[in-house]
Motif scaffolding. Structure first.
Motif, short mmCIF file in Angstrom:
data_model
loop_
_atom_site.label_atom_id
_atom_site.label_comp_id
_atom_site.label_asym_id
_atom_site.label_seq_id
_atom_site.Cartn_x
_atom_site.Cartn_y
_atom_site.Cartn_z
N ASN A 168 0.84 -1.20 0.00
CA ASN A 168 0.00 0.00 0.00
C ASN A 168 0.87 1.25 0.00
OD1 ASN A 168 -2.56 1.39 0.21
ND2 ASN A 168 -1.99 1.86 2.31
N GLU A 169 1.89 1.28 0.87
CA GLU A 169 2.75 2.45 0.96
C GLU A 169 3.58 2.63 -0.31
OE1 GLU A 169 2.79 4.91 3.22
OE2 GLU A 169 1.00 3.85 3.92
N GLN A 170 4.11 1.53 -0.84
CA GLN A 170 4.93 1.63 -2.06
C GLN A 170 4.07 2.07 -3.24
OE1 GLN A 170 7.31 -1.83 -2.81
NE2 GLN A 170 8.15 -1.03 -4.72
N PHE A 171 2.86 1.54 -3.31
CA PHE A 171 1.98 1.90 -4.41
C PHE A 171 1.53 3.35 -4.30
CE2 PHE A 171 -2.28 1.32 -6.65
CZ PHE A 171 -1.71 1.36 -7.91
N LEU A 172 1.22 3.82 -3.08
CA LEU A 172 0.87 5.22 -2.88
C LEU A 172 2.01 6.14 -3.32
CD1 LEU A 172 -0.95 5.21 0.58
CD2 LEU A 172 -1.93 5.92 -1.61
N LYS A 173 3.24 5.77 -2.97
CA LYS A 173 4.40 6.56 -3.38
C LYS A 173 4.50 6.60 -4.90
CE LYS A 173 9.44 6.74 -3.01
NZ LYS A 173 10.66 6.07 -2.48
N CYS A 174 4.29 5.45 -5.52
CA CYS A 174 4.42 5.36 -6.98
C CYS A 174 3.35 6.20 -7.68
CB CYS A 174 4.31 3.90 -7.41
SG CYS A 174 4.93 3.58 -9.06
N ILE A 175 2.10 6.12 -7.22
CA ILE A 175 1.04 6.89 -7.89
C ILE A 175 1.16 8.38 -7.59
CG2 ILE A 175 -0.54 4.92 -7.99
CD1 ILE A 175 -2.09 6.08 -5.70
N LYS A 176 1.80 8.73 -6.46
CA LYS A 176 2.06 10.14 -6.20
C LYS A 176 3.06 10.68 -7.20
CE LYS A 176 3.64 13.38 -2.66
NZ LYS A 176 4.21 13.52 -1.29
N GLU A 177 4.13 9.91 -7.44
CA GLU A 177 5.15 10.33 -8.39
C GLU A 177 4.58 10.43 -9.80
OE1 GLU A 177 8.14 7.40 -7.88
OE2 GLU A 177 8.92 8.24 -6.01
N LYS A 178 3.59 9.60 -10.12
CA LYS A 178 2.99 9.61 -11.45
C LYS A 178 1.83 10.62 -11.54
CE LYS A 178 5.48 6.61 -13.53
NZ LYS A 178 6.60 7.03 -12.70
N ASN A 179 1.62 11.36 -10.45
CA ASN A 179 0.55 12.36 -10.42
C ASN A 179 -0.80 11.73 -10.79
OD1 ASN A 179 -0.60 14.91 -10.10
ND2 ASN A 179 -0.32 15.43 -12.28
#
Length: 324
Positions: A205-216
Motif C-alpha cells: 500500500n505504501e509503495q503503491f501510494l508513493k508510486c502513484i504520487k510520483e505519477k501524479n
C-alpha cells in the motif's frame, strides 16, 4: 513494393535479436514494448530470459543439457521424498487446478494436470517453498507460452484438438517442456519474491501510494487522506496482469515485457499499474471508499485493446529511470 505486416515485422525483429552473438536485453525490452512477441518464438526467447539457456548464441542448443540434468536430480529428490512422506501441496493443487482457467480444455485435461502438477510440486519441495494462492495462474500462463507452439495453437486459447496433440507428444518433447517450465517458474518466483509480497499488503500500500504520487495519479490525495488501502486495487490489477482476467493477448503483452527484466520486475509492476491507474482514474472522481470499491469491481480493463497496452509499455520503457 508492399509493406510488411506488423506480425511479419515483429517476427523479423525478434529473430534478428535471437541471431545476435549475445542476447541484448535492452533491445528486447524496447521490442517487447512496441511489438507482440510472436507465439512461435516465445519459448526460445523465454528460455533466455528465464535463464534456462545461455545468452550467448554459440552456447545454445536444442535443450540445455545442464538444465536437463539439474531437473532430473530435482525429480529424483522429490520422488525419493514421496516414498516416505505425503506431499502436502497435492491437496492444494487438486483444489486449485480445476478452477484455474476452468473453461480451457487443455488446462482442464487430467493428463496436463498430472504433468504441470508434478513440475510445480517438485519445484515447491526442492526449493523449500510453500504454495500460495495465485501461483497456479502464473504457472498456467508460463505453461501456455511453452505449449502453444508445441500444440500448433494459432490463437491465445486452446481447443479440444490441442488436448489430443498434447497426449500425442513424445516422451523427450514432454520432458523438455517440463524442464523449461520448472526453471522458468523457479526464476519468476525467486525474483518476484512472491511469498514476501503476498504477506506485505501494508508495505505494498505504501509503495503503491508513493508510486502513484510520483505519477501524479488523480485521486492520490483522496487515497491518502481517507486512508483507502490501495493494495486492494494493486492486487486486483496485478492478478489481471497474470491470470487472464484481461483479454489473454493483453496478459501476455504485459508478461512478455515484465520477464525482460526479472531483477527489477516487481518495481516495474508498480510502475505499470500506477500508469494503468492514472488512465483508469482520469475521468473518475473518487469521493469515498464505497465509490472506490465500485470502481475496483468495475474491471475497466476488460475492453482494452493491444494498442492501449503498447502505449503504457512504451511510456514505461522510456520513462523508468531505474532500468539498466
Amino acid at each position: 513494393m508492399e509493406s510488411s505486416s506488423p506480425k511479419t515485422d515483429a517476427i523479423d525483429q525478434f529473430q534478428k535479436l535471437l541471431d545476435k552473438d549475445e542476447f541484448d536485453f535492452v533491445e528486447y525490452r524496447r521490442l517487447a514494448a512496441s511489438y507482440e512477441l510472436p507465439m512461435s518464438l516465445r519459448p526460445e526467447i523465454w528460455k533466455i530470459l528465464f535463464g534456462v539457456t545461455s545468452v550467448k548464441r554459440s552456447d545454445r542448443g536444442p535443450q540445455d543439457s545442464k538444465a536437463c540434468e539439474n531437473y532430473k536430480k530435482c525429480l529424483e529428490k522429490f520422488n525419493k521424498m514421496l516414498e516416505t512422506q505425503i506431499d502436502e501441496n497435492l491437496a492444494y493443487l487438486q483444489r486449485e487446478f480445476p478452477r484455474t482457467h476452468h473453461s480451457d480444455p487443455v488446462f482442464q485435461s487430467p493428463q496436463v494436470h498430472v504433468v504441470i502438477g508434478k513440475v510445480l510440486r517438485c519445484y515447491l519441495y526442492c526449493e523449500n517453498q510453500n504454495y500460495h494462492g495465485g501461483m497456479t495462474q502464473i504457472v498456467f500462463l508460463i505453461a501456455f507460452g511453452y505449449l502453444a507452439p508445441l500444440l500448433k495453437a494459432t490463437e491465445y486459447s486452446f481447443k479440444s484438438e490441442h488436448v489430443e496433440r498434447f497426449n500425442s507428444l513424445d516422451e523427450q518433447t514432454l520432458f523438455n517442456f517440463e524442464v523449461n517450465l520448472y526453471f522458468s517458474i523457479s526464476s519468476f518466483f525467486a525474483m518476484h519474491n512472491f511469498q514476501k509480497m503476498s504477506k506485505s499488503l501494508e508495505a505494498i500500500n505504501e509503495q503503491f501510494l508513493k508510486c502513484i504520487k510520483e505519477k501524479n495519479v488523480p485521486a492520490y490525495t483522496i487515497f491518502k487522506t481517507k486512508g483507502i488501502n490501495t493494495a486492494t486495487l494493486f492486487w486486483r490489477l496485478i492478478m489481471a496482469c497474470f491470470s487472464f482476467d484481461m483479454p489473454t493477448e493483453l496478459t501476455f503483452k504485459i508478461f512478455d515485457y515484465l520477464v525482460g527484466d526479472l531483477t527489477n520486475h516487481p518495481e516495474i509492476i508498480f510502475e505499470i499499474i500506477a500508469v494503468m491507474t492514472k488512465i483508469f482514474l482520469k475521468e473518475f472522481e473518487i469521493l469515498d471508499e464505497t465509490e472506490y470499491l465500485m470502481f475496483f469491481y468495475s474491471r475497466p480493463y476488460e475492453n482494452w485493446d493491444i494498442e492501449k497496452i503498447i502505449e503504457i509499455l512504451k511510456y514505461i520503457n522510456t520513462n523508468w529511470k531505474k532500468k539498466k
